[in-house]
Scaffold this motif. Structure first.
Motif, PDB file in Angstrom:
ATOM      1  N   MET A   1       0.776  -1.390  -0.138  1.00  0.00           N
ATOM      2  CA  MET A   1      -0.145   0.067   0.056  1.00  0.00           C
ATOM      3  C   MET A   1       1.008   1.333  -0.018  1.00  0.00           C
ATOM      4  SD  MET A   1      -3.097   0.611   2.534  1.00  0.00           S
ATOM      5  CE  MET A   1      -3.664  -1.064   2.092  1.00  0.00           C
ATOM      6  N   THR A   2       1.497   1.585   1.148  1.00  0.00           N
ATOM      7  CA  THR A   2       2.771   2.371   1.227  1.00  0.00           C
ATOM      8  C   THR A   2       3.501   2.065   2.094  1.00  0.00           C
ATOM      9  OG1 THR A   2       2.538   4.849   1.578  1.00  0.00           O
ATOM     10  CG2 THR A   2       1.560   3.651   3.252  1.00  0.00           C
ATOM     11  N   SER A   3       4.573   2.558   2.559  1.00  0.00           N
ATOM     12  CA  SER A   3       4.838   3.921   2.360  1.00  0.00           C
ATOM     13  C   SER A   3       6.219   4.080   2.387  1.00  0.00           C
ATOM     14  CB  SER A   3       4.045   4.523   3.290  1.00  0.00           C
ATOM     15  OG  SER A   3       4.943   4.487   4.525  1.00  0.00           O
ATOM     16  N   GLY A   4       6.537   5.134   1.443  1.00  0.00           N
ATOM     17  CA  GLY A   4       8.029   5.362   1.181  1.00  0.00           C
ATOM     18  C   GLY A   4       8.363   6.419   1.949  1.00  0.00           C
ATOM     19  N   ALA A   5       7.998   6.607   3.273  1.00  0.00           N
ATOM     20  CA  ALA A   5       8.684   7.569   4.163  1.00  0.00           C
ATOM     21  C   ALA A   5      10.248   7.836   4.039  1.00  0.00           C
ATOM     22  CB  ALA A   5       8.061   7.570   5.479  1.00  0.00           C
ATOM     23  N   ASN A   7      12.263   6.536   1.815  1.00  0.00           N
ATOM     24  CA  ASN A   7      12.527   6.196   0.442  1.00  0.00           C
ATOM     25  C   ASN A   7      13.058   7.750  -0.115  1.00  0.00           C
ATOM     26  OD1 ASN A   7      13.141   5.586  -2.043  1.00  0.00           O
ATOM     27  ND2 ASN A   7      11.043   4.619  -2.479  1.00  0.00           N
ATOM     28  N   ARG A   8      13.869   7.916  -0.469  1.00  0.00           N
ATOM     29  CA  ARG A   8      14.474   9.097  -1.044  1.00  0.00           C
ATOM     30  C   ARG A   8      14.020   9.418  -2.757  1.00  0.00           C
ATOM     31  NH1 ARG A   8      14.665  12.375   2.738  1.00  0.00           N
ATOM     32  NH2 ARG A   8      16.198  11.772   4.123  1.00  0.00           N
ATOM     33  N   ASP A  10      10.670   9.263  -3.720  1.00  0.00           N
ATOM     34  CA  ASP A  10       9.225   9.142  -3.601  1.00  0.00           C
ATOM     35  C   ASP A  10       8.812  10.717  -4.139  1.00  0.00           C
ATOM     36  OD1 ASP A  10       9.983  10.774  -1.614  1.00  0.00           O
ATOM     37  OD2 ASP A  10       8.545   9.991   0.052  1.00  0.00           O
ATOM     38  N   GLY A  11       9.387  11.367  -4.652  1.00  0.00           N
ATOM     39  CA  GLY A  11       9.337  12.782  -5.099  1.00  0.00           C
ATOM     40  C   GLY A  11       9.200  13.812  -4.236  1.00  0.00           C
ATOM     41  N   PHE A  12       9.028  13.709  -2.861  1.00  0.00           N
ATOM     42  CA  PHE A  12       9.224  14.689  -1.877  1.00  0.00           C
ATOM     43  C   PHE A  12      10.606  15.062  -1.777  1.00  0.00           C
ATOM     44  CE2 PHE A  12       5.103  13.615  -0.072  1.00  0.00           C
ATOM     45  CZ  PHE A  12       4.521  14.902   0.076  1.00  0.00           C
TER      46      PHE A  12
ATOM     47  N   ARG B 166       3.017  13.412   4.932  1.00  0.00           N
ATOM     48  CA  ARG B 166       4.486  12.848   4.658  1.00  0.00           C
ATOM     49  C   ARG B 166       5.416  12.188   5.871  1.00  0.00           C
ATOM     50  NH1 ARG B 166       8.866  10.815   2.310  1.00  0.00           N
ATOM     51  NH2 ARG B 166      10.713  11.956   2.153  1.00  0.00           N
ATOM     52  N   GLY B 170       3.761   8.950   6.078  1.00  0.00           N
ATOM     53  CA  GLY B 170       4.817   8.180   5.275  1.00  0.00           C
ATOM     54  C   GLY B 170       4.196   8.353   3.794  1.00  0.00           C
ATOM     55  N   VAL B 173       3.995  11.494  -2.773  1.00  0.00           N
ATOM     56  CA  VAL B 173       3.442  12.552  -3.508  1.00  0.00           C
ATOM     57  C   VAL B 173       2.197  12.114  -4.120  1.00  0.00           C
ATOM     58  CG1 VAL B 173       3.628  14.156  -5.134  1.00  0.00           C
ATOM     59  CG2 VAL B 173       5.677  13.731  -3.764  1.00  0.00           C
ATOM     60  N   GLU B 175      -0.045   9.595  -3.179  1.00  0.00           N
ATOM     61  CA  GLU B 175      -0.967   9.598  -2.119  1.00  0.00           C
ATOM     62  C   GLU B 175      -1.495  10.845  -1.504  1.00  0.00           C
ATOM     63  OE1 GLU B 175       0.185   5.121  -0.997  1.00  0.00           O
ATOM     64  OE2 GLU B 175       1.482   6.537  -0.025  1.00  0.00           O
ATOM     65  N   LYS B 188       3.770  19.403  -3.474  1.00  0.00           N
ATOM     66  CA  LYS B 188       5.205  19.562  -3.348  1.00  0.00           C
ATOM     67  C   LYS B 188       5.482  21.290  -2.969  1.00  0.00           C
ATOM     68  CE  LYS B 188       6.949  16.208  -6.852  1.00  0.00           C
ATOM     69  NZ  LYS B 188       7.475  16.058  -8.193  1.00  0.00           N
ATOM     70  N   PHE B 192       7.195  22.035   0.431  1.00  0.00           N
ATOM     71  CA  PHE B 192       8.481  22.736   0.648  1.00  0.00           C
ATOM     72  C   PHE B 192       8.265  24.028   1.356  1.00  0.00           C
ATOM     73  CE2 PHE B 192       9.505  20.021  -3.091  1.00  0.00           C
ATOM     74  CZ  PHE B 192      10.323  19.214  -2.478  1.00  0.00           C
TER      75      PHE B 192
END
Lengths: 146, 207
Positions: A1-5, A7-8, A10-12, B166, B170, B173, B175, B188, B192
């Motif tokens: 499901m998730t989550s890539g907190a 994970n570098r 992930d777009g954030f 986030r 966790g 983007v 989700e 985003k 930021f």
């Protein structure tokens, strides 16, 4: 499901510089520690809330009923209306039967505003009009008042 | 007890195949939903607590969100639950914030305001810190989380939401965008800006 907190990719965190990334990492660590450190009474109340929510979940049969009964009732009502409108209770279309039985005189009378007004007038002497109509046809009409 | 168990199994054998399948899939769905709710409930509570600064309100908001998800969206695919749940949660948080604003406006014009202030006093037992060792590092950490929470409450709502989704939940983007019902670009931007604002308020923020 998730989550890539963490994970570098992930777009954030792609555009973060080193200082911002370190700050983000630190705040995330603090926030997650605060989640893990919730007091027991809060965790207990959350558990009770979860059970209450699960109890409110519709059962499979009520879900199926809720989904299919309104749809079936709507379809049945629509079909009944369609049959009554197109066929009529005695096997003929009510719209067609009304139009077929209506002669041109009826239509003229409906269109004549004087006739409508006449029909609404309670003091009209209908016997007189019947006698006058028969006289105009040349027939022998009964005398007025008999 | 054994007789009841046997009776139950016999009864389930008598069910038509389609109904038994429906019932089994519903039970699986309930277990999946319970697992999901157990996974998100604490994080959701912290998000609500930071936004509302009130434990009882935060608990109510989380319970409402869980009940609405279970009641209205349990039949949706499990992959959709997380963004749906956090969208419901944020709507509930905003409802509470709006009610507070209205209540404050009403109370500000009432002559007998403040008489029931005692009712608003938090329960000291509820407000007591969690049991456990409190060494100096723990105290420092507590102070930092308090400073962070205070800084978060001063953020605009959308920035705070993006930051917490986030860093507590966790979400990635996509989700987060689904939960916030906005574009990924907006997410985003909010994130930021939140990060910049927090850094400017809290500094390096390292132990």
């Amino acid at each position: 499901m998730t989550s890539g907190a963490d994970n570098r990719s992930d777009g954030f965190s792609d555009a973060l510089d080193e200082g911002a990334a370190a700050f983000e990492q630190r705040t995330r660590q603090l926030l997650r520690e605060s989640v893990e450190g919730l007091p027991a009474h809060t965790r207990s109340r959350l558990t009770r809330a979860r059970y209450a929510a699960l109890a409110a979940r519709p059962s499979w049969y009520s879900g199926a009923l809720r989904r299919w009964v309104p749809a079936g009732a709507g379809a049945l009502a629509a079909a009944t209306l369609a049959v009554l409108f197109l066929v009529g209770p005695r096997g003929e279309s009510p719209v067609a039967s009304v139009l077929a039985s209506a002669g041109p005189e009826d239509l003229e009378m409906l269109a004549d505003s004087d006739a409508v007004q006449l029909g609404r007038d309670g003091d009209v002497d209908y016997d007189f009009y019947e006698w006058a109509a028969n006289e105009a046809k040349g027939g022998s009409a009964p005398s007025v008042g008999t | 007890m054994l007789a009841f168990a046997n009776l139950g199994s016999q009864t389930s054998d008598l069910l038509p195949l389609g109904k038994a399948h429906l019932r089994d899939s519903a039970q699986d769905g309930a277990r999946t939903l319970e697992t999901f709710l157990a996974e998100v409930e604490r994080k959701a509570f912290r998000i609500a607590q930071i936004a509302l600064r009130h434990e009882a309100d935060a608990l109510d908001v989380v319970q409402d969100a869980m009940m609405q998800l279970a009641h209205r969206y349990a039949s949706r695919p499990a992959e959709e639950w997380r963004p749906l749940f956090y969208r419901i949660l944020e709507n509930r948080i905003r409802d509470v914030q709006r009610r507070r604003i209205v209540r404050q406006r009403v109370m500000s014009v009432l002559p007998w305001r403040g008489e029931d202030a005692e009712e608003e006093m938090p329960d000291p037992i509820d407000q007591a810190p969690a049991a456990g060792p409190t060494p100096a590092a723990q105290i420092e950490s507590d102070q930092m989380i308090q400073a962070l929470e205070h800084a978060l409450t001063e953020l605009p709502g959308r920035q705070r939401q993006a930051f917490l989704l986030r860093n507590i939940e966790g979400l990635d983007v996509a989700e987060t965008a689904a939960a916030m019902k906005c574009s990924q670009g907006s997410v985003k931007t909010h994130y930021f800006r939140a990060l910049q604002a927090l850094r400017s308020k809290l500094g390096d923020f390292t132990i």
